[in-house]
Scaffold this motif. Structure first.
Motif, PDB file in Angstrom:
ATOM      1  N   TRP A 192      88.863  31.724  84.502  1.00 39.55           N
ATOM      2  CA  TRP A 192      88.600  33.097  84.921  1.00 39.55           C
ATOM      3  C   TRP A 192      87.103  33.430  84.917  1.00 39.55           C
ATOM      4  CZ3 TRP A 192      86.414  37.106  82.002  1.00 39.55           C
ATOM      5  CH2 TRP A 192      86.229  36.841  80.627  1.00 39.55           C
ATOM      6  N   MET A 193      86.280  32.524  84.396  1.00 34.95           N
ATOM      7  CA  MET A 193      84.837  32.770  84.288  1.00 34.95           C
ATOM      8  C   MET A 193      84.025  32.112  85.400  1.00 34.95           C
ATOM      9  SD  MET A 193      84.385  32.070  80.211  1.00 34.95           S
ATOM     10  CE  MET A 193      85.840  31.232  79.622  1.00 34.95           C
ATOM     11  N   ARG A 194      84.684  31.606  86.444  1.00 34.34           N
ATOM     12  CA  ARG A 194      83.977  30.837  87.462  1.00 34.34           C
ATOM     13  C   ARG A 194      82.860  31.624  88.138  1.00 34.34           C
ATOM     14  NH1 ARG A 194      89.592  28.322  89.723  1.00 34.34           N
ATOM     15  NH2 ARG A 194      89.542  26.363  88.556  1.00 34.34           N
ATOM     16  N   SER A 195      83.051  32.911  88.361  1.00 36.25           N
ATOM     17  CA  SER A 195      82.017  33.703  89.039  1.00 36.25           C
ATOM     18  C   SER A 195      80.719  33.716  88.248  1.00 36.25           C
ATOM     19  CB  SER A 195      82.502  35.136  89.268  1.00 36.25           C
ATOM     20  OG  SER A 195      82.880  35.743  88.040  1.00 36.25           O
ATOM     21  N   ALA A 196      80.797  33.478  86.954  1.00 38.74           N
ATOM     22  CA  ALA A 196      79.587  33.378  86.124  1.00 38.74           C
ATOM     23  C   ALA A 196      79.138  31.930  85.973  1.00 38.74           C
ATOM     24  CB  ALA A 196      79.834  34.005  84.753  1.00 38.74           C
ATOM     25  N   TYR A 197      80.071  31.013  85.671  1.00 31.96           N
ATOM     26  CA  TYR A 197      79.595  29.665  85.350  1.00 31.96           C
ATOM     27  C   TYR A 197      79.220  28.848  86.577  1.00 31.96           C
ATOM     28  CZ  TYR A 197      84.358  27.337  85.554  1.00 31.96           C
ATOM     29  OH  TYR A 197      85.584  26.813  85.890  1.00 31.96           O
ATOM     30  N   TRP A 198      79.720  29.195  87.745  1.00 32.80           N
ATOM     31  CA  TRP A 198      79.199  28.535  88.950  1.00 32.80           C
ATOM     32  C   TRP A 198      77.714  28.851  89.127  1.00 32.80           C
ATOM     33  CZ3 TRP A 198      83.198  28.908  93.565  1.00 32.80           C
ATOM     34  CH2 TRP A 198      84.317  28.115  93.243  1.00 32.80           C
ATOM     35  N   ILE A 199      77.320  30.078  88.793  1.00 26.56           N
ATOM     36  CA  ILE A 199      75.914  30.462  88.901  1.00 26.56           C
ATOM     37  C   ILE A 199      75.073  29.714  87.870  1.00 26.56           C
ATOM     38  CG2 ILE A 199      74.288  32.385  88.742  1.00 26.56           C
ATOM     39  CD1 ILE A 199      76.073  32.418  91.254  1.00 26.56           C
ATOM     40  N   SER A 200      75.631  29.443  86.690  1.00 28.91           N
ATOM     41  CA  SER A 200      74.885  28.715  85.655  1.00 28.91           C
ATOM     42  C   SER A 200      74.395  27.358  86.156  1.00 28.91           C
ATOM     43  CB  SER A 200      75.762  28.504  84.416  1.00 28.91           C
ATOM     44  OG  SER A 200      76.171  29.725  83.842  1.00 28.91           O
ATOM     45  N   VAL A 201      75.170  26.729  87.012  1.00 26.74           N
ATOM     46  CA  VAL A 201      74.827  25.393  87.502  1.00 26.74           C
ATOM     47  C   VAL A 201      73.596  25.419  88.404  1.00 26.74           C
ATOM     48  CG1 VAL A 201      75.724  23.434  88.864  1.00 26.74           C
ATOM     49  CG2 VAL A 201      77.231  24.659  87.291  1.00 26.74           C
ATOM     50  N   LEU A 202      73.254  26.593  88.947  1.00 26.83           N
ATOM     51  CA  LEU A 202      72.185  26.687  89.948  1.00 26.83           C
ATOM     52  C   LEU A 202      70.775  26.645  89.355  1.00 26.83           C
ATOM     53  CD1 LEU A 202      73.634  29.471  92.295  1.00 26.83           C
ATOM     54  CD2 LEU A 202      74.034  26.997  92.344  1.00 26.83           C
ATOM     55  N   HIS A 203      70.643  26.668  88.017  1.00 27.03           N
ATOM     56  CA  HIS A 203      69.312  26.675  87.381  1.00 27.03           C
ATOM     57  C   HIS A 203      68.537  27.936  87.775  1.00 27.03           C
ATOM     58  CE1 HIS A 203      66.554  24.124  85.011  1.00 27.03           C
ATOM     59  NE2 HIS A 203      65.576  24.705  85.679  1.00 27.03           N
ATOM     60  N   ALA A 204      69.277  29.014  88.007  1.00 25.26           N
ATOM     61  CA  ALA A 204      68.681  30.234  88.565  1.00 25.26           C
ATOM     62  C   ALA A 204      68.756  31.385  87.566  1.00 25.26           C
ATOM     63  CB  ALA A 204      69.422  30.624  89.845  1.00 25.26           C
ATOM     64  N   PRO A 205      67.832  32.336  87.642  1.00 32.61           N
ATOM     65  CA  PRO A 205      67.956  33.554  86.840  1.00 32.61           C
ATOM     66  C   PRO A 205      69.027  34.458  87.428  1.00 32.61           C
ATOM     67  CG  PRO A 205      66.057  33.733  88.290  1.00 32.61           C
ATOM     68  CD  PRO A 205      66.622  32.350  88.489  1.00 32.61           C
ATOM     69  N   ALA A 206      69.789  35.105  86.558  1.00 30.91           N
ATOM     70  CA  ALA A 206      70.867  35.990  87.009  1.00 30.91           C
ATOM     71  C   ALA A 206      71.021  37.137  86.027  1.00 30.91           C
ATOM     72  CB  ALA A 206      72.175  35.219  87.127  1.00 30.91           C
ATOM     73  N   ALA A 207      71.045  38.353  86.550  1.00 30.80           N
ATOM     74  CA  ALA A 207      71.170  39.551  85.724  1.00 30.80           C
ATOM     75  C   ALA A 207      72.500  40.234  85.982  1.00 30.80           C
ATOM     76  CB  ALA A 207      70.033  40.529  86.006  1.00 30.80           C
ATOM     77  N   SER A 208      73.056  40.824  84.944  1.00 32.52           N
ATOM     78  CA  SER A 208      74.210  41.708  85.066  1.00 32.52           C
ATOM     79  C   SER A 208      73.731  43.136  84.869  1.00 32.52           C
ATOM     80  CB  SER A 208      75.267  41.368  84.014  1.00 32.52           C
ATOM     81  OG  SER A 208      76.326  42.313  84.043  1.00 32.52           O
ATOM     82  N   VAL A 209      74.059  43.997  85.837  1.00 34.12           N
ATOM     83  CA  VAL A 209      73.632  45.398  85.808  1.00 34.12           C
ATOM     84  C   VAL A 209      74.856  46.286  86.026  1.00 34.12           C
ATOM     85  CG1 VAL A 209      72.042  47.100  86.784  1.00 34.12           C
ATOM     86  CG2 VAL A 209      71.443  44.688  86.832  1.00 34.12           C
ATOM     87  N   PRO A 210      74.995  47.395  85.298  1.00 35.08           N
ATOM     88  CA  PRO A 210      76.145  48.273  85.501  1.00 35.08           C
ATOM     89  C   PRO A 210      76.295  48.704  86.953  1.00 35.08           C
ATOM     90  CG  PRO A 210      75.007  48.885  83.489  1.00 35.08           C
ATOM     91  CD  PRO A 210      74.151  47.850  84.171  1.00 35.08           C
ATOM     92  N   ALA A 211      77.526  48.561  87.481  1.00 35.45           N
ATOM     93  CA  ALA A 211      77.789  48.869  88.890  1.00 35.45           C
ATOM     94  C   ALA A 211      78.802  49.988  89.075  1.00 35.45           C
ATOM     95  CB  ALA A 211      78.296  47.616  89.613  1.00 35.45           C
ATOM     96  N   GLY A 212      79.438  50.420  87.986  1.00 40.91           N
ATOM     97  CA  GLY A 212      80.427  51.482  88.100  1.00 40.91           C
ATOM     98  C   GLY A 212      81.608  51.230  87.187  1.00 40.91           C
ATOM     99  N   PHE A 213      82.687  51.968  87.433  1.00 41.73           N
ATOM    100  CA  PHE A 213      83.832  51.945  86.533  1.00 41.73           C
ATOM    101  C   PHE A 213      85.138  51.891  87.326  1.00 41.73           C
ATOM    102  CE2 PHE A 213      80.327  53.778  84.292  1.00 41.73           C
ATOM    103  CZ  PHE A 213      80.453  53.335  82.990  1.00 41.73           C
ATOM    104  N   THR A 214      86.134  51.261  86.719  1.00 43.34           N
ATOM    105  CA  THR A 214      87.469  51.254  87.300  1.00 43.34           C
ATOM    106  C   THR A 214      88.095  52.632  87.129  1.00 43.34           C
ATOM    107  OG1 THR A 214      88.630  50.649  85.255  1.00 43.34           O
ATOM    108  CG2 THR A 214      87.686  48.845  86.565  1.00 43.34           C
ATOM    109  N   PRO A 215      89.234  52.892  87.789  1.00 37.33           N
ATOM    110  CA  PRO A 215      89.893  54.189  87.591  1.00 37.33           C
ATOM    111  C   PRO A 215      90.248  54.469  86.139  1.00 37.33           C
ATOM    112  CG  PRO A 215      90.775  53.108  89.539  1.00 37.33           C
ATOM    113  CD  PRO A 215      89.862  52.112  88.874  1.00 37.33           C
ATOM    114  N   GLU A 216      90.426  53.411  85.322  1.00 32.51           N
ATOM    115  CA  GLU A 216      90.729  53.609  83.902  1.00 32.51           C
ATOM    116  C   GLU A 216      89.482  53.840  83.065  1.00 32.51           C
ATOM    117  OE1 GLU A 216      93.358  50.104  85.388  1.00 32.51           O
ATOM    118  OE2 GLU A 216      91.321  50.847  85.689  1.00 32.51           O
ATOM    119  N   GLY A 217      88.298  53.811  83.694  1.00 29.10           N
ATOM    120  CA  GLY A 217      87.059  54.024  82.966  1.00 29.10           C
ATOM    121  C   GLY A 217      86.486  52.776  82.343  1.00 29.10           C
TER     122      GLY A 217
END
Length: 458
Positions: free
Chosen positions: A394-419
């Motif tokens: 379930w973590m592929r969207s993150a760990y595929w990026i790890s393989v790229l030797h690239a910088p990657a940031a996570s920034v708040p993008a919003g909330f689901t209907p449940e908050g």
């Protein structure tokens, strides 16, 4: 000034440096916040209040020594801290007290930061759900019945609730980015070598990196400046001095948008939130283009290198938890031919992405494929009806990026209907950490999602 704990680290440093606030007052505000919040969230697992107050008093009696003078900071419980219990989330090290500080701790202290304690992590940082047999689970501040992510989940939850303004973490398969996404804070996986991590056993291993976490991109940048820099004990440490880009905004930039990184299943709630990001960049003047990526070669490369690393690092230990043991056993099966295949796959992907970043300044995509899941659920086993083969998938969207030797940031993008918080991932060319932070700041300033506090503590 009634909510010192929710000031930015930049503001805190300024107030202490100019004498408008004492380091002791600032630290006490955070100790009070920890007493109020931590019993329910379980983010800070070792608190060194007396030691921290003594350090704050010394800071008040001295001239400012660096950009973080008097600012409290917490360290992930994977990081060695001299004289402070460091368990690595494992019962095998429940009473472990290191005799020396890791490099990132020394650099934060040299910048004037004051250690307040240690933050929770799964055993040896294994997995993106923070729970272990020593301290139990860290709970998501936006819904105590949900996971805070991992493996830097304690750091993310502590930041979100105002228990600390800055925290360090580490990232192999998403451990800085995933908890930031789950807890509505910011985390940066730097280019490997930007923040050196000297090792006696895996000195050339580049999938795992230390890095900063904070509530704002400016604070993230401030902290990165304190911990980045060359160290000869790391063979791939970057000699270039880190400096933020002087320009602001993203006007004219070329932004690639991938809603699923080439066909990964993404929960509809996560997809709906992250799909709003392209329009934000377009309003800011960037040129946004949806792209069809094929990062599938990262799958085998990541799993082979990760398994090899686990066998190398933890193969001599007995009594490991199930996730760590699973990784070690797979590492023992890795052959020379497997490593050769991983190297070919990763090298080819690196060259293809070099061509990609000749066309685009950054790539934006989901950080995680799902929103925060129930805290008593060991891992995500299904997305959109698709069964997942193991706890890693379930973590592929993150760990595929790890393989790229690239910088990657996570920034708040919003909330689901449940908050529940959802983050967007901003990925740049290797070594373009400053560019990633510039883009992340523009998005943060345009949206303001990071200002929404956990409802229980506000």
């Amino acid at each position: 000034m009634s909510e010192l704990h929710y000031l930015t680290a930049t503001e805190m440093a300024h107030l202490v440096r100019t004498g408008q606030l004492s380091a002791v007052e600032l630290l006490q505000a955070h100790l009070d916040r920890i007493e109020q919040v931590n019993p329910e969230v379980n983010a800070i697992v070792t608190l060194v209040a007396e030691r921290a107050l003594e350090a704050a008093a010394r800071a008040d009696a001295a001239e400012p020594v660096g950009p973080l003078h008097g600012v409290p900071v917490a360290h992930k419980d994977l990081v060695d801290t001299a004289g402070i219990r460091t368990t690595y989330g494992s019962p095998l090290f429940a009473a472990n007290v290191p005799g020396r500080d890791d490099l990132i701790v020394r650099r934060l202290r040299a910048a004037g930061a004051i250690t307040i304690g240690k933050t929770n992590t799964p055993e040896f940082g294994t997995g993106s759900h923070t729970v272990n047999e020593v301290f139990g689970a860290t709970r998501n501040p936006y819904d105590l019945g949900r996971s805070a992510g991992g493996s830097s989940g304690g750091a993310a939850a502590a930041l979100a609730t105002g228990m600390v303004p800055l925290a360090d973490g580490s990232d192999m398969g998403g451990s800085l980015r995933n908890p930031a996404s789950f807890c509505n804070v910011v985390g940066l996986r730097p280019t490997p070598g930007r923040v050196p991590d000297p090792s006696d056993t895996a000195a050339w291993y580049t999938l795992a990196v230390p890095g900063p976490m904070a509530r704002t991109v400016d604070d993230l940048t401030l902290m990165l400046g304190a911990v980045a820099g060359f160290d000869a004990r790391s063979p791939f440490a970057i000699k270039e001095v880190f400096a933020p880009e002087p320009e602001q905004g993203v006007r004219g930039m070329r932004v690639a948008w991938s809603p699923d990184l080439g066909g990964l299943p993404v929960d509809p709630r996560t997809a709906a939130v992250t799909a709003t990001a392209p329009a934000v960049f377009e309003r800011l003047g960037a040129h946004v283009e949806e792209v069809a990526l094929d990062l599938s070669d990262a799958e085998d490369a990541f799993r082979i290198y990760r398994a090899w690393y686990y066998a190398l690092s933890f193969g001599d230990l007995t009594g490991l938890g199930p996730n760590t043991s699973w990784n070690v056993e797979r590492g023992r099966l890795v052959t020379g031919a497997d490593l050769a295949r991983a190297e070919r796959l990763r090298s080819g992907l690196y060259q293809r992405m070099a061509d990609f970043f000749d066309t685009y300044d950054v790539l934006i995509a989901p950080v995680s494929q799902v929103p925060p899941f129930p805290v008593d659920q060991p891992h995500v086993s299904e997305i959109n009806g698709e069964r997942l083969p193991d706890y890693l998938a379930w973590m592929r969207s993150a760990y595929w990026i790890s393989v790229l030797h690239a910088p990657a940031a996570s920034v708040p993008a919003g909330f689901t209907p449940e908050g529940l918080p959802v983050g967007v991932q901003i990925v740049g060319r290797p070594f373009a950490d400053a560019r990633v932070l510039r883009v992340a700041r523009a998005f943060e300033q345009a949206t303001g999602h990071g200002l929404r506090r956990p409802p229980l503590w506000g």
